[in-house]
Motif scaffolding. Sequence first.
Motif, short mmCIF file in Angstrom:
data_model
loop_
_atom_site.label_atom_id
_atom_site.label_comp_id
_atom_site.label_asym_id
_atom_site.label_seq_id
_atom_site.Cartn_x
_atom_site.Cartn_y
_atom_site.Cartn_z
N THR A 66 37.35 40.54 38.81
CA THR A 66 36.34 39.49 38.84
C THR A 66 35.45 39.56 40.07
N HIS A 67 35.86 40.35 41.05
CA HIS A 67 35.04 40.51 42.27
C HIS A 67 35.49 41.77 42.98
N GLN A 68 34.54 42.45 43.60
CA GLN A 68 34.89 43.61 44.44
C GLN A 68 33.88 43.73 45.56
N GLU A 69 34.32 44.33 46.67
CA GLU A 69 33.47 44.53 47.83
C GLU A 69 33.67 45.94 48.36
N GLY A 70 32.58 46.52 48.86
CA GLY A 70 32.62 47.83 49.50
C GLY A 70 32.29 48.96 48.54
N ASN A 71 31.86 50.05 49.13
CA ASN A 71 31.58 51.27 48.38
C ASN A 71 31.98 52.45 49.25
N PRO A 72 33.22 52.94 49.13
CA PRO A 72 34.19 52.64 48.08
C PRO A 72 34.80 51.24 48.23
N ILE A 73 35.43 50.78 47.18
CA ILE A 73 35.97 49.42 47.14
C ILE A 73 37.04 49.24 48.21
N GLU A 74 36.91 48.18 49.01
CA GLU A 74 37.89 47.84 50.04
C GLU A 74 38.66 46.57 49.70
N MET A 75 38.09 45.74 48.81
CA MET A 75 38.73 44.49 48.40
C MET A 75 38.32 44.18 46.98
N ALA A 76 39.28 43.70 46.19
CA ALA A 76 38.98 43.30 44.82
C ALA A 76 39.83 42.09 44.45
N ILE A 77 39.26 41.25 43.60
CA ILE A 77 40.01 40.13 43.04
C ILE A 77 40.19 40.43 41.56
N ILE A 78 41.44 40.34 41.12
CA ILE A 78 41.76 40.56 39.72
C ILE A 78 42.42 39.30 39.18
N GLU A 79 42.22 39.02 37.90
CA GLU A 79 42.76 37.80 37.32
C GLU A 79 43.29 38.04 35.91
N ARG A 80 44.29 37.24 35.58
CA ARG A 80 44.81 37.20 34.21
C ARG A 80 45.45 35.85 33.99
N ASP A 81 45.04 35.18 32.93
CA ASP A 81 45.66 33.92 32.50
C ASP A 81 45.82 32.92 33.64
N GLY A 82 44.81 32.80 34.47
CA GLY A 82 44.83 31.82 35.55
C GLY A 82 45.45 32.30 36.85
N ALA A 83 46.04 33.47 36.86
CA ALA A 83 46.61 34.03 38.10
C ALA A 83 45.58 34.96 38.74
N SER A 84 45.38 34.79 40.04
CA SER A 84 44.45 35.64 40.80
C SER A 84 45.22 36.41 41.86
N ILE A 85 44.88 37.68 42.00
CA ILE A 85 45.48 38.52 43.04
C ILE A 85 44.33 39.17 43.80
N PHE A 86 44.40 39.10 45.11
CA PHE A 86 43.44 39.77 45.98
C PHE A 86 44.04 41.10 46.40
N LEU A 87 43.40 42.19 46.05
CA LEU A 87 43.83 43.52 46.47
C LEU A 87 42.98 43.93 47.66
N VAL A 88 43.62 44.35 48.74
CA VAL A 88 42.91 44.72 49.95
C VAL A 88 43.37 46.11 50.38
N GLU A 89 42.41 46.98 50.69
CA GLU A 89 42.72 48.34 51.15
C GLU A 89 43.60 48.26 52.40
N MET B 229 42.31 52.21 46.24
CA MET B 229 41.96 50.97 45.57
C MET B 229 41.61 51.21 44.11
N LYS B 230 40.90 52.29 43.86
CA LYS B 230 40.51 52.57 42.48
C LYS B 230 41.73 52.69 41.59
N LYS B 231 42.75 53.42 42.04
CA LYS B 231 43.97 53.59 41.26
C LYS B 231 44.72 52.26 41.11
N ALA B 232 44.73 51.46 42.17
CA ALA B 232 45.39 50.15 42.10
C ALA B 232 44.72 49.25 41.07
N ILE B 233 43.39 49.21 41.11
CA ILE B 233 42.65 48.40 40.15
C ILE B 233 42.92 48.87 38.72
N GLU B 234 42.90 50.18 38.52
CA GLU B 234 43.17 50.72 37.19
C GLU B 234 44.57 50.35 36.71
#
Length: 109
Positions: free
Chosen positions: A17-40, A1-6
């Motif tokens: 804009t949001h992340q859960e877990g330690n290490p991260i298991e889920m993150a929400i990333i955004e750009r120009d109104g588009a949101s993508i949920f990244l899930v391990e 997940m860390k590499k994906a987010i980077e």
Amino acid sequence: MKKAIEFYQNKLGFTITHQEGNPIEMAIIERDGASIFLVENDDRNLAEGTSLRIEVEGVEELYAEFQAKGEDIVHPKGKLETKPWGSKEFSVLDLAGVCIAFYEFVELD
């Protein structure tokens, strides 16, 4: 997940804009109104069979932005082109193999 987010942050300009877990298991990333949920997910076959399309304004400018980074961000078979169905688009593969098409509808002659 860390590499994906980077990848999404540094290569594609998204902001986390949001992340859960330690290490991260889920993150929400955004750009120009588009949101993508990244899930391990450890099933690479699932990722490689996934694609998504993001409608943007200024697809040519976005393409130029990615090209200016001097790296192979755009997929070799996904260069900017106008498709028969009326969109101008290009494609990127993320680190897991998910195909992301950035597109904008244009007027056809």
